[in-house]
Scaffold this motif. Structure first.
Motif, short mmCIF file in Angstrom:
data_model
loop_
_atom_site.label_atom_id
_atom_site.label_comp_id
_atom_site.label_asym_id
_atom_site.label_seq_id
_atom_site.Cartn_x
_atom_site.Cartn_y
_atom_site.Cartn_z
N ALA A 170 0.83 -1.20 0.00
CA ALA A 170 0.00 0.00 0.00
C ALA A 170 0.87 1.26 0.00
O ALA A 170 0.54 2.25 -0.66
CB ALA A 170 -0.92 0.00 1.21
N GLU B 62 -6.07 2.28 1.47
CA GLU B 62 -5.54 0.92 1.55
C GLU B 62 -4.41 0.84 2.59
O GLU B 62 -4.33 -0.12 3.36
CB GLU B 62 -4.99 0.52 0.16
CG GLU B 62 -4.82 -0.97 -0.01
CD GLU B 62 -4.42 -1.33 -1.44
OE1 GLU B 62 -3.57 -2.21 -1.58
OE2 GLU B 62 -4.96 -0.72 -2.40
N TYR B 63 -3.58 1.87 2.65
CA TYR B 63 -2.51 1.94 3.64
C TYR B 63 -3.09 2.02 5.05
O TYR B 63 -2.66 1.31 5.96
CB TYR B 63 -1.61 3.15 3.35
CG TYR B 63 -0.51 3.35 4.36
CD1 TYR B 63 0.63 2.57 4.32
CD2 TYR B 63 -0.62 4.33 5.35
CE1 TYR B 63 1.65 2.74 5.25
CE2 TYR B 63 0.39 4.51 6.28
CZ TYR B 63 1.52 3.72 6.22
OH TYR B 63 2.53 3.90 7.15
N ASN C 180 -4.39 7.55 1.18
CA ASN C 180 -4.29 6.14 0.80
C ASN C 180 -5.08 5.28 1.80
O ASN C 180 -4.58 4.88 2.84
CB ASN C 180 -2.81 5.74 0.77
CG ASN C 180 -2.59 4.37 0.17
OD1 ASN C 180 -3.48 3.53 0.21
ND2 ASN C 180 -1.40 4.15 -0.35
#
Length: 155
Positions: free
Chosen positions: A34, A45-46, A43
């Motif tokens: 990510a 996803e991170y 982000n």
């Protein structure tokens, strides 16, 4: 201190090993992947990967504490005179005459499908230290149940 069977202790140790050797590297890889996708401030996803890692580390720490506080009980040294941890209790519900059997185990070993209830449950607490033939009245979330202890064994 948490009392438990050797089997329950071995399961905790195996789960810890799985989490540390398989799940932890997966979580780290997900974070790295990510991170490689760019701007960390936007982000999702991170953020999700970091949150999953935090939950994993929390679970690992809980298991480590449980293992460090574990006191393994030798079933051969237990008595069947009264209900205690690792007792299998066969009983009758005096209201509807239903027969039931539960083994009283540590919280980490509880599994209702296997007939294992945690020593911290109201039913287990109500049965502790009672003998065969005793009739007990136990308050549970749905009201009060009346049980007669028919048999006590240790597996």
């Amino acid at each position: 201190m948490a009392y438990m069977s050797q089997e329950g202790y071995d399961k905790l140790v195996a789960e810890l090993k799985q989490l540390e050797s398989v799940e932890r590297p997966k979580a780290s890889a997900a974070i790295a992947e990510a991170r490689d996708k760019g701007d960390l401030s936007e982000n999702a996803e991170y953020d999700a990967a970091k949150e999953a890692q935090a939950h994993l580390e929390e679970k690992i720490n809980r298991i480590k504490v449980a293992i460090s506080e574990a006191k393994i009980i030798d079933p051969s040294r237990l008595s069947t005179d009264s209900v205690q941890i690792l007792s299998k209790v066969e009983m009758t519900n005096l209201t509807n005459k239903a027969k039931m059997a539960y083994t009283i185990v540590s919280e980490s070993e509880a599994n209702l499908r296997e007939g294992k209830i945690s020593i911290t449950t109201p039913i287990a607490q109500g049965l502790l230290n009672h003998k065969v033939g005793d009739e007990v009245e136990i308050k549970i979330p749905r009201g009060t149940i009346h049980l007669r202890i028919d048999k006590i064994t240790v597996e």
